[in-house]
Design a protein around this motif. Structure first.
Motif, PDB file in Angstrom:
ATOM      1  N   UNK A   1       0.847  -1.192   0.000  1.00  0.00           N
ATOM      2  CA  UNK A   1       0.000   0.000   0.000  1.00  0.00           C
ATOM      3  C   UNK A   1       0.885   1.246   0.000  1.00  0.00           C
ATOM      4  N   UNK A   2       0.779   2.032  -1.073  1.00  0.00           N
ATOM      5  CA  UNK A   2       1.614   3.217  -1.266  1.00  0.00           C
ATOM      6  C   UNK A   2       0.757   4.468  -1.149  1.00  0.00           C
ATOM      7  N   UNK A   3       1.189   5.399  -0.328  1.00  0.00           N
ATOM      8  CA  UNK A   3       0.527   6.696  -0.209  1.00  0.00           C
ATOM      9  C   UNK A   3       1.337   7.738  -0.965  1.00  0.00           C
ATOM     10  N   UNK A   4       0.685   8.515  -1.832  1.00  0.00           N
ATOM     11  CA  UNK A   4       1.365   9.577  -2.573  1.00  0.00           C
ATOM     12  C   UNK A   4       0.939  10.936  -2.025  1.00  0.00           C
ATOM     13  N   UNK A   5       1.926  11.733  -1.608  1.00  0.00           N
ATOM     14  CA  UNK A   5       1.629  13.062  -1.090  1.00  0.00           C
ATOM     15  C   UNK A   5       1.063  13.976  -2.149  1.00  0.00           C
ATOM     16  N   UNK A   6       1.388  13.709  -3.414  1.00  0.00           N
ATOM     17  CA  UNK A   6       0.780  14.379  -4.566  1.00  0.00           C
ATOM     18  C   UNK A   6       0.349  13.305  -5.551  1.00  0.00           C
ATOM     19  N   UNK A   7      -0.846  13.481  -6.115  1.00  0.00           N
ATOM     20  CA  UNK A   7      -1.334  12.498  -7.071  1.00  0.00           C
ATOM     21  C   UNK A   7      -0.453  12.386  -8.296  1.00  0.00           C
ATOM     22  N   UNK A   8       0.149  13.513  -8.704  1.00  0.00           N
ATOM     23  CA  UNK A   8       0.940  13.508  -9.931  1.00  0.00           C
ATOM     24  C   UNK A   8       2.295  12.824  -9.790  1.00  0.00           C
ATOM     25  N   UNK A   9       2.627  12.378  -8.581  1.00  0.00           N
ATOM     26  CA  UNK A   9       3.814  11.528  -8.429  1.00  0.00           C
ATOM     27  C   UNK A   9       3.602  10.178  -9.104  1.00  0.00           C
ATOM     28  N   UNK A  10       2.359   9.911  -9.509  1.00  0.00           N
ATOM     29  CA  UNK A  10       2.073   8.673 -10.238  1.00  0.00           C
ATOM     30  C   UNK A  10       2.851   8.623 -11.552  1.00  0.00           C
ATOM     31  N   UNK A  11       3.206   9.790 -12.118  1.00  0.00           N
ATOM     32  CA  UNK A  11       3.982   9.786 -13.361  1.00  0.00           C
ATOM     33  C   UNK A  11       5.268   8.985 -13.176  1.00  0.00           C
ATOM     34  N   UNK A  12       5.936   9.167 -12.035  1.00  0.00           N
ATOM     35  CA  UNK A  12       7.178   8.452 -11.762  1.00  0.00           C
ATOM     36  C   UNK A  12       6.901   7.021 -11.324  1.00  0.00           C
ATOM     37  N   UNK A  13       5.904   6.840 -10.464  1.00  0.00           N
ATOM     38  CA  UNK A  13       5.573   5.501  -9.981  1.00  0.00           C
ATOM     39  C   UNK A  13       5.177   4.590 -11.145  1.00  0.00           C
TER      40      UNK A  13
ATOM     41  N   UNK B   1      -5.845  15.182  -4.543  1.00  0.00           N
ATOM     42  CA  UNK B   1      -6.696  15.386  -5.712  1.00  0.00           C
ATOM     43  C   UNK B   1      -6.087  16.227  -6.804  1.00  0.00           C
ATOM     44  N   UNK B   2      -4.789  16.558  -6.696  1.00  0.00           N
ATOM     45  CA  UNK B   2      -4.165  17.441  -7.685  1.00  0.00           C
ATOM     46  C   UNK B   2      -4.109  16.821  -9.075  1.00  0.00           C
ATOM     47  N   UNK B   3      -3.909  15.508  -9.162  1.00  0.00           N
ATOM     48  CA  UNK B   3      -3.829  14.850 -10.471  1.00  0.00           C
ATOM     49  C   UNK B   3      -5.145  15.053 -11.222  1.00  0.00           C
ATOM     50  N   UNK B   4      -6.237  14.810 -10.559  1.00  0.00           N
ATOM     51  CA  UNK B   4      -7.555  14.921 -11.181  1.00  0.00           C
ATOM     52  C   UNK B   4      -7.888  16.367 -11.549  1.00  0.00           C
ATOM     53  N   UNK B   5      -7.516  17.317 -10.688  1.00  0.00           N
ATOM     54  CA  UNK B   5      -7.927  18.710 -10.885  1.00  0.00           C
ATOM     55  C   UNK B   5      -6.956  19.524 -11.731  1.00  0.00           C
ATOM     56  N   UNK B   6      -5.658  19.265 -11.588  1.00  0.00           N
ATOM     57  CA  UNK B   6      -4.668  20.101 -12.260  1.00  0.00           C
ATOM     58  C   UNK B   6      -4.135  19.507 -13.556  1.00  0.00           C
TER      59      UNK B   6
END
Length: 297
Positions: free
Chosen positions: A49-61, A78-83
């Motif tokens: 289970x991985x927690x991301x402090x910013x959603x857009x860190x998913x680009x690297x993950x 929610x930054x990934x969805x909104x920004x």
């Protein structure tokens, strides 16, 4: 006598608990690493289970997770969805379960709910050195560490040229995807070398002066830009002279329009991330514009 038995039972239970804790601490951790903030972090042997402090860190993950980039994400902001709604929509087309990932906040560090985070029971938390998520001084970092959740800082924003490779290596260790991280690092370094092999031969007096405006035309304030770090790093890499580098003390800031005009850059770059059909001001993706090719001999 009954009170003595009760006391002995309590003492025995406490001893068992302490013993199990010692066994857990001795056997549950894989290794100790130094994250990009210079902190020593004990990593768990198993990460589900991985927690991301910013959603857009998913680009690297996602670069490390193969065909199932979301399978271990326990929660994110929610930054990934909104920004970055256009990229989010592309992910949703292929991975509709993305909408079910719990949100821990909106688009700012202040919006993150510590209570929500702790209910998600993450095995590891990945935070950015700067940006929209909790930073090094966040109380959430302390709370997670007290709960036994290691917090790992990486950086692709403040100093991307300096920190991308070590951050990917750190991320690979934290997620037990070291081989995948090393493959990406080789790809990254090979392609950076293709650029620098050319640009390192350009004489300083032949390099064009460049100004990059970040989130161009999204507000009345002018002009947001990158100095020592962030996108400014890539101007240097590509063989340009970033005029904001000597005008800003840090990675990001604002330069007065009159100063830009007086500096007379050879190249102006406008960046934006608004969807093609988004209302309001700002550079839209897919915008058709006239271009002037710059040839550096």
């Amino acid at each position: 006598m009954g009170q003595l038995k009760s006391s002995l039972a309590k003492g025995f239970s406490i001893s068992l608990l302490m013993g199990s804790s010692l066994l857990l601490s001795a056997g549950a951790w894989a290794e100790s690493i130094t994250d990009i903030a210079g902190r020593q972090v004990e990593l768990p042997k198993k990460v589900d289970r991985i927690l991301l402090g910013e959603g857009r860190l998913i680009y690297a993950v996602a670069l490390l997770e193969g065909d199932k980039p979301l399978s271990r994400i326990a929660g994110w902001q929610g930054d990934f969805r909104k920004l970055d709604p256009h990229t989010y929509a592309r992910y949703k087309e292929k991975f509709p379960e993305i909408d079910k990932i719990p949100l821990i906040g909106n688009t700012t560090a202040e919006s993150v709910s510590a209570e929500k985070v702790l209910t998600l029971n993450p095995d590891v938390a990945i935070f950015g050195l700067s940006g929209h998520g909790p930073g090094r001084s966040s109380e959430l970092v302390t709370q997670l560490e007290k709960a036994g959740v290691p917090v790992v800082f990486i950086d692709f924003r403040t100093s991307p040229l300096k920190n991308t490779v070590p951050s990917m290596r750190i991320l690979g260790k934290a997620l037990h995807r070291e081989a995948e991280a090393e493959r990406y690092i080789k790809f990254y370094e090979d392609n950076v070398a293709k650029i620098t092999d050319v640009t390192k031969t350009i004489p300083e007096d032949k390099k064009p002066k460049v100004f990059i405006e970040l989130k161009a035309a999204t507000s009345d304030e002018c002009c947001g830009t990158a100095g020592n770090g962030n996108m400014g790093d890539f101007i240097d890499l590509a063989g340009g002279i970033n005029i904001a580098k000597g005008l800003l003390p840090g990675a990001l800031g604002t330069v007065n329009l009159e100063k830009i005009i007086a500096t007379n850059p050879d190249v102006y770059i406008a960046t934006g991330a608004r969807a093609a059909n988004a209302p309001g001001l700002g550079i839209k993706l897919g915008l058709m514009c006239l271009t002037k090719l710059l040839v550096i001999a």
